[in-house]
Design an enzyme around this catalytic site. Structure first.
Site, mmCIF file in Angstrom:
data_model
loop_
_atom_site.group_PDB
_atom_site.id
_atom_site.type_symbol
_atom_site.label_atom_id
_atom_site.label_comp_id
_atom_site.label_asym_id
_atom_site.label_seq_id
_atom_site.Cartn_x
_atom_site.Cartn_y
_atom_site.Cartn_z
ATOM 1 N N ASN A 1 -76.873 39.244 -67.151
ATOM 2 C CA ASN A 1 -76.926 39.664 -68.563
ATOM 3 C C ASN A 1 -76.516 38.552 -69.541
ATOM 4 O O ASN A 1 -76.951 38.531 -70.675
ATOM 5 C CB ASN A 1 -76.130 40.953 -68.803
ATOM 6 C CG ASN A 1 -74.666 40.825 -68.454
ATOM 7 O OD1 ASN A 1 -74.265 39.895 -67.744
ATOM 8 N ND2 ASN A 1 -73.866 41.736 -68.938
ATOM 9 N N GLU B 1 -64.348 40.190 -63.430
ATOM 10 C CA GLU B 1 -64.679 40.835 -64.695
ATOM 11 C C GLU B 1 -65.778 41.825 -64.372
ATOM 12 O O GLU B 1 -66.912 41.430 -64.113
ATOM 13 C CB GLU B 1 -65.120 39.748 -65.695
ATOM 14 C CG GLU B 1 -64.918 40.168 -67.109
ATOM 15 C CD GLU B 1 -66.207 40.613 -67.708
ATOM 16 O OE1 GLU B 1 -66.464 41.829 -67.648
ATOM 17 O OE2 GLU B 1 -66.938 39.764 -68.207
ATOM 18 N N CYS C 1 -71.149 44.453 -70.534
ATOM 19 C CA CYS C 1 -70.062 45.289 -70.017
ATOM 20 C C CYS C 1 -69.113 45.732 -71.120
ATOM 21 O O CYS C 1 -68.264 46.576 -70.896
ATOM 22 C CB CYS C 1 -69.327 44.544 -68.915
ATOM 23 S SG CYS C 1 -68.973 42.864 -69.383
#
Ligand code: ADP
Length: 491
Positions: free
Chosen positions: A160, A258, A292
């Protein structure tokens, strides 16, 4: 037909082999990279697999012995050169991101600049990795601490942010004196390989920076089981993060993870509703909702819910969906067709359970010829048991909930295993403190829809991860704190 190479000002940035020990290394097995925007074939990239991972780790291990000992001023010069080259080639790096990931070109270039910021910051910040002198209880002794590089670091990164998730890890790792092996996502290897080419030009010694592409499982197993590797840096799904953490446990390797999020975006009844609606759009629709930290549950205090929905609807109707290369487009495609199916399944499930679809609500693949989903607004009442409230949507779907009290808002916002980013819109100073303290998230944006910057700590709590990227913390993450006790000082 325009090829990807034709779109680049410097076609040498288009690489399809892995970068190991300063060399481009091919393989018989190759995998296709396709553009989600128009389904065109972009490249066939070498899969160097577990064997490639082994040779890259060997090279990084050898290189660390020299790189870890060079003066930080010398290291910082090379890291800074990498930063400068990244900015110089921001157009091309942006083009690669838009081609392989789909986000609009302006946003892609913004990602390049944002990601480069971490490289620049780290080159500076590594010079401030100070130790301390300590008091000691033993006569005739002195004590002090030093910070030393962790060693060989492996970084596994997602699609992403194909560029920034690499620079955000590698900038600090390299500046701190670690050597690195990166494994990018199979959907977006071209951005990673272009960064490797720029690192080659910047002059990192062979083996200090390696990028390998191929079978994730095979590479991941080698990376997490190798004795030479001291740290695993990962951004991606919670599921894979947990797997890597388990694999890394045997060697007690440091992990920096993460992972997924389920961001509440809270609008209290005293908020500036225009600012809040702008914030919803910025947080929800960047990268077509595939981040996210994207707003996942838009929680409006009941009294202002209708007014907020009206403002968000107005703004959403103006969003332009299309190829990331088309000017004026704000929403690109999702990463692939399975992502479109997954997002649509969440929307249909919510609809079936009583949520109202106010805008959009269906794929746009047929009309636009790629993996597109219409920007969608759903009113989910106060039904927090819906799948859409409990899974990361990762698509351009805004789901709004209504809740009466502040206490209930905090309770519901925290009722998730995730704890990455949260957002609150309020002008009441007491609320600012109560909410920012009460929310169990690693980052809270108050009247601000974005929380990441090179100077500030980025990371989550609970199942959203371990460790922080950015700021002095992001550089310290790649160091070990060593204590030295010196005896025999008194005559
Ligand atoms: P997403 O579902 O968004 O693609 P993933 O967590 O699956 O997120 O992917 C993030 C990164 O993790 C990618 O580089 C992917 O190739 C890698 N990955 C996926 N599975 C594994 C695995 N078993 N071992 C190591 N890396 C993996």
């Amino acid at each position: 037909m325009t090829t990807l190479a034709d779109r680049l000002k410097d076609a040498d940035l288009l690489k399809t082999d892995s970068f190991i020990n300063g060399q481009w290394v091919g393989a018989d097995t190759r995998f296709a990279v396709n553009s989600p925007g128009d389904r065109s074939h972009l490249a066939d990239v070498a899969d160097v697999g577990g064997a490639g991972a082994r040779s890259a780790i060997d090279a990084a291990d050898k290189a660390f012995k020299g790189w870890g000992k060079t003066s930080v001023f010398e290291r910082a010069r090379i890291v800074q050169r990498w930063h400068d080259l990244i900015l110089e080639h921001a157009d091309d790096l942006g083009t690669l991101i838009t081609a392989e990931m789909g986000k609009p070109f302006g946003e892609a270039k913004g990602e390049v600049t944002y990601g480069a910021g971490f490289v620049n910051w780290s080159a500076e910040e590594a010079k401030r990795l100070h130790g301390e002198t300590l008091q000691t209880p033993f006569p005739g002794t002195r004590g002090w601490t030093v910070r030393q590089p962790v060693g060989v670091v492996v970084c596994i990164t997602p699609w992403n942010f194909p560029s920034a998730m690499i620079t955000r890890k590698c900038g600090p790792a390299l500046a701190a004196g670690c050597s690195v092996v990166v494994k990018p996502a199979p959907e977006t290897p071209l951005s990673a390989l272009a960064l490797a080419e720029l690192a080659r030009r910047a002059g990192f010694p062979d083996g200090v920076f390696n990028v390998i592409c191929g079978d994730a499982k095979a590479i991941g197993e080698v990376m997490t089981s190798s004795d030479a590797v001291r740290m695993v840096g990962f951004t991606g799904s919670t599921e894979v993060g947990k797997l890597l953490m388990r694999q890394a446990a045997d060697g007690v390797k440091r992990v920096s993870l993460e992972l997924g999020g389920n961001a509440p975006f809270i609008i209290m009844d005293d908020a500036d509703l225009d600012a809040a609606a702008d914030g919803v759009i910025a947080s929800k629709f960047r990268a077509a909702g595939q981040t996210c930290v994207s707003a996942n549950r838009i929680i409006a205090q009941a009294g202002i819910a209708d007014a907020l929905i009206e403002r968000v609807t107005e703004r959403m109707k103006k969003l332009k969906v299309g190829s990331g290369f088309e000017s004026g487009v704000q929403i690109g495609p999702l990463i692939h067709d399975e992502a479109v199916e997954r997002v649509d399944a969440l929307v249909q499930d919510a609809k079936g359970k009583g949520a109202k679809v106010l805008v959009g609500g269906s794929p746009m693949a047929d009309e636009l010829g790629g993996s597109f989903y219409a920007p969608t607004l759903i009113e989910s009442g106060s039904n927090f048991s819906l799948s859409i409230a409990n899974s990361e949507i990762f698509g351009p779907v805004a789901s709004v909930y209504r809740v009466e009290s502040e206490e209930e808002i905090i309770r519901l916002a925290n009722s998730t295993p995730y704890g990455l980013a949260a957002y609150v819109y309020t002008r009441d100073i007491g609320r600012v403190h109560r909410l920012s303290e009460g929310l169990e998230f690693g980052m809270v944006g108050v009247n601000a829809p974005m929380v990441g910057s090179p100077a500030t700590p980025f990371g989550g709590v609970k199942e959203s991860g371990i460790g922080r990227e950015g700021g002095k913390w992001g550089v310290e993450e790649f160091t070990e704190l060593k204590f030295v006790l010196l005896g025999g000082v008194n005559k």
